[in-house]
Design a protein around this motif. Sequence first.
Motif, PDB file in Angstrom:
ATOM      1  N   UNK A 202       0.832  -1.210   0.000  1.00  0.00           N
ATOM      2  CA  UNK A 202       0.000   0.000   0.000  1.00  0.00           C
ATOM      3  C   UNK A 202       0.869   1.265   0.000  1.00  0.00           C
ATOM      4  N   UNK A 203       2.034   1.209   0.588  1.00  0.00           N
ATOM      5  CA  UNK A 203       2.932   2.362   0.538  1.00  0.00           C
ATOM      6  C   UNK A 203       3.428   2.600  -0.885  1.00  0.00           C
ATOM      7  N   UNK A 204       3.694   1.521  -1.601  1.00  0.00           N
ATOM      8  CA  UNK A 204       4.104   1.656  -3.005  1.00  0.00           C
ATOM      9  C   UNK A 204       2.971   2.233  -3.850  1.00  0.00           C
ATOM     10  N   UNK A 212       3.858  10.269  -2.441  1.00  0.00           N
ATOM     11  CA  UNK A 212       4.361  10.036  -1.081  1.00  0.00           C
ATOM     12  C   UNK A 212       3.567   8.898  -0.445  1.00  0.00           C
ATOM     13  N   UNK A 213       3.871   8.585   0.825  1.00  0.00           N
ATOM     14  CA  UNK A 213       3.227   7.458   1.502  1.00  0.00           C
ATOM     15  C   UNK A 213       2.017   7.859   2.358  1.00  0.00           C
ATOM     16  N   UNK A 214       1.608   9.103   2.260  1.00  0.00           N
ATOM     17  CA  UNK A 214       0.551   9.628   3.126  1.00  0.00           C
ATOM     18  C   UNK A 214      -0.765   8.860   2.980  1.00  0.00           C
ATOM     19  N   UNK A 215      -1.091   8.411   1.777  1.00  0.00           N
ATOM     20  CA  UNK A 215      -2.378   7.754   1.525  1.00  0.00           C
ATOM     21  C   UNK A 215      -2.326   6.242   1.742  1.00  0.00           C
ATOM     22  N   UNK A 216      -1.234   5.729   2.263  1.00  0.00           N
ATOM     23  CA  UNK A 216      -1.072   4.280   2.403  1.00  0.00           C
ATOM     24  C   UNK A 216      -2.183   3.653   3.251  1.00  0.00           C
ATOM     25  N   UNK A 217      -2.494   4.272   4.393  1.00  0.00           N
ATOM     26  CA  UNK A 217      -3.512   3.702   5.270  1.00  0.00           C
ATOM     27  C   UNK A 217      -4.885   3.736   4.621  1.00  0.00           C
ATOM     28  N   UNK A 218      -5.201   4.799   3.908  1.00  0.00           N
ATOM     29  CA  UNK A 218      -6.496   4.911   3.231  1.00  0.00           C
ATOM     30  C   UNK A 218      -6.637   3.854   2.143  1.00  0.00           C
ATOM     31  N   UNK A 219      -5.559   3.616   1.402  1.00  0.00           N
ATOM     32  CA  UNK A 219      -5.591   2.582   0.374  1.00  0.00           C
ATOM     33  C   UNK A 219      -5.736   1.199   1.005  1.00  0.00           C
ATOM     34  N   UNK A 222      -9.344   0.024   2.022  1.00  0.00           N
ATOM     35  CA  UNK A 222     -10.267  -0.372   0.955  1.00  0.00           C
ATOM     36  C   UNK A 222      -9.768  -1.555   0.130  1.00  0.00           C
ATOM     37  N   UNK A 223      -8.560  -2.014   0.417  1.00  0.00           N
ATOM     38  CA  UNK A 223      -7.996  -3.115  -0.353  1.00  0.00           C
ATOM     39  C   UNK A 223      -7.852  -4.402   0.436  1.00  0.00           C
ATOM     40  N   UNK A 224      -7.547  -4.307   1.714  1.00  0.00           N
ATOM     41  CA  UNK A 224      -7.173  -5.501   2.467  1.00  0.00           C
ATOM     42  C   UNK A 224      -7.906  -5.653   3.796  1.00  0.00           C
ATOM     43  N   UNK A 225      -9.092  -5.078   3.913  1.00  0.00           N
ATOM     44  CA  UNK A 225      -9.840  -5.204   5.168  1.00  0.00           C
ATOM     45  C   UNK A 225     -11.305  -5.569   4.915  1.00  0.00           C
TER      46      UNK A 225
END
Length: 336
Positions: A202-204, A212-219, A222-225
């Motif tokens: 998700x960081x990638x 940047x990595x700011x949106x990693x948690x948001x992605x 919606x992808x892995x939960x």
Amino acid sequence: MTEPQTLSFAIAGIEGEYLLALKEDDIEQVEISCIDKTSSDLDNLDIAWCLLCSAASVFLSTNKAVEKWLDGIHKAASDCYGDYDFIQKALGEVFHHKSDWMDKMISRDSDETYVAFHRLLWGHDPLAKGEGLANLSFNPIKMMMQQEESERSGHALFGAVQAMRHLLADTFSKQGLPLPGLSYLDYERSDGKSWNHIIDVVQEFSVETTGNKVKAEELYRHLFTLRAQDIAGGTLTIMLTKAYIASRQLEDTIRINQIKLVSYSTSFFGQAIVGAVRQKGVPYINYPLAIAMVKELAGLFYESNRRTYLLGKETERLHGAAQEQLARHDRLQSLI
């Protein structure tokens, strides 16, 4: 008897034997009648209803106000300060889980963790194995049984029930509950910190879409939960589709499979498209809908192959019966 009359008589006899054979093979009368009375192709009303179901499901699954309201249930269950309505408070009591060991901000081998991914790195995978700090089990059910026995002085069974309450409560949060089994993607970074490959993924994605990595948690959410909002959207589609099938009194199993498959798949891909638009190409994934969609696809293949087999079997038998009738006609003609 003329040749046309003979052929007509032979065909009538074959059709009678065909229907009798279907009944002997335990084929229901309604399915037999569907052979020539009901098409398996969808009509315009079927398509329209599927699209309506999809629109309702996508709205419910992607609406920000719904997401915020559901998150309020999780916050109420966590005893967070806030202004909650009656339903949020009531469900907050049902799913209350403050001070559970599952929410300790630690990783599987450290007394601190990456807070944004704390559920992924500790205590929320019901398929997890092994033990970590202070001999605490990585499995949330076993962990809560340990807490119940050592800290709350209750029966271990109460701990197992509390673990399930906690896991269900976390689906109401914005982030949701990590998919079961993701703990097996853990690894140790070069600096010795416990990590997980999903975080790298998700960081990638975040770097590729935002720089940047700011949106990693948001992605990630919606992808892995698993999220209550997705479950609600999927459930709405399923209920509306079943209600439509019942209201039209449809009985052809292949047509029913087709309707369900179109309804579920348009809902799934509709939500994915909304996510792709919002997240610059990264879709929203609704796992409950994905499971329902795959189930109906498998059911459609099974039912289609079953009918093809039965028709092939009967075609062979009818061919033999027709040959017998023609041979009988030839013998009669020779006697005449």
